[in-house]
Design an enzyme around this catalytic site. Structure first.
Site, mmCIF file in Angstrom:
data_model
loop_
_atom_site.group_PDB
_atom_site.id
_atom_site.type_symbol
_atom_site.label_atom_id
_atom_site.label_comp_id
_atom_site.label_asym_id
_atom_site.label_seq_id
_atom_site.Cartn_x
_atom_site.Cartn_y
_atom_site.Cartn_z
ATOM 1 N N GLU A 161 53.868 6.486 29.033
ATOM 2 C CA GLU A 161 53.872 6.815 30.468
ATOM 3 C C GLU A 161 55.120 7.608 30.870
ATOM 4 O OE1 GLU A 161 53.450 4.810 34.932
ATOM 5 O OE2 GLU A 161 53.995 3.558 33.227
ATOM 6 N N LYS B 292 49.497 7.691 30.107
ATOM 7 C CA LYS B 292 49.426 7.384 31.535
ATOM 8 C C LYS B 292 50.286 8.406 32.260
ATOM 9 C CE LYS B 292 49.969 3.787 35.031
ATOM 10 N NZ LYS B 292 50.001 2.341 35.333
#
Length: 296
Positions: free
Chosen positions: A178, A215
């Site tokens: 992420e 992500k």
């Protein structure tokens, strides 16, 4: 074995989204405040975490929180050892809700340098990963932040993310990488172009079977991350809400057909502790339905 074929298939092709229930020490007071729990309602950090656990449990026990629309959930480390109805949360999620459990493993962010914030060191990561695998966790999530379009900084973020990802894969888990791009960045679109290039370069270094998830902030240019979603080493690309309202996040996500949601604040928007269970379930169900529709 935590990486079951059923869970892997659900992550790769399941219709729905990943709920982010991983509020940590830094984000918990704000999340509780929005939920109607004032700082005066708890005196210690332990009491604060007890309050957020009550909120998480209420969400997980809601009628609409199941694998028909919520295919995965990211947990805070303390939550991994908590129980719901006498069963550890990761087991409850999969056995009772058909929701794949993930674990947030990062320890927060370093101060900004080169326009980015790297992850703080994780000296006990191997121990954490062993405990996660034993607890039935499928994968992990680790967050860093890009604030401006700085190629050197973005390369450092991605290199660090892949270093951690390899450690996660070696433990038999699937990492969610992420590198969040700040939605308020004045160079957001340029930063996203740089990030995509860096991610593709590092993805090409992964061996067959060393699969990851990504992500990412919903991009300024719709469809930007389609090439990442199509990469052989990428199980799924999921989107963070990044501070957008539920409606705005869903509207933007709907334009990116190869991304699904992994929302936190947008999932819990409008939920209040004082609500009756019926009111709570209706409000949460509405959010779940909006995010689900944007994800499919």
């Amino acid at each position: 074995m935590s990486k079951t074929s059923d869970q892997y298939a659900q992550m790769q092709t399941g219709a729905g989204f990943i709920a982010a229930l991983d509020q940590s020490g830094g984000s918990t007071p704000k999340a509780l405040g929005l939920y109607g729990v004032d700082a005066n309602d708890y005196a210690t950090e332990e009491e604060m975490f007890d309050e957020i656990q009550k909120m998480r449990e209420r969400i997980i026990l809601a009628d609409d929180f199941n694998g028909k629309k919520v295919i995965g959930a990211i947990l805070f480390e303390r939550t991994m050892t908590e129980s719901i109805e006498g069963k550890k949360v990761p087991d409850y999620l999969w056995d009772n809700c058909n929701v794949v459990p993930f674990l947030k493993i990062d320890k927060g962010l370093e101060d900004e340098a080169d326009g980015v914030q790297l992850m703080k060191p994780m000296p006990a990561l191997d121990t954490t990963l062993q405990a996660a695998a034993k607890a039935g966790i499928f994968g992990t999530k680790e967050r860093s932040v890009v604030n401006i379009a700085n190629a050197d900084g973005i390369e450092k973020v991605v290199a660090q993310q892949f270093e951690v990802a390899r450690q996660v894969v070696a433990a038999g888990l699937v990492p969610i990488i992420e590198p969040e791009v700040n939605i308020h960045s004045e160079t957001k679109a340029q930063a996203e172009d740089m990030l995509k290039a860096a991610l593709l370069k590092h993805l090409d270094t992964l061996a067959e079977g060393d699969d990851v998830m990504l992500k990412l902030t919903i991009p300024s240019n719709a469809g930007l991350y389609d090439d990442l979603a199509d990469h052989a080493r990428v199980v799924r690309v999921v989107a963070l809400s990044g501070g957008y309202s539920t409606d705005e996040a869903c509207e933007k996500l709907g334009k990116n057909t190869k991304m699904i949601a992994s929302f936190s604040r947008a999932l819990t928007e409008g939920l209040q502790r004082a609500m009756s269970d019926a009111e709570f379930n209706t409000a949460l169900g509405s959010n779940i339905d909006k995010i689900y529709r944007a994800s499919i």
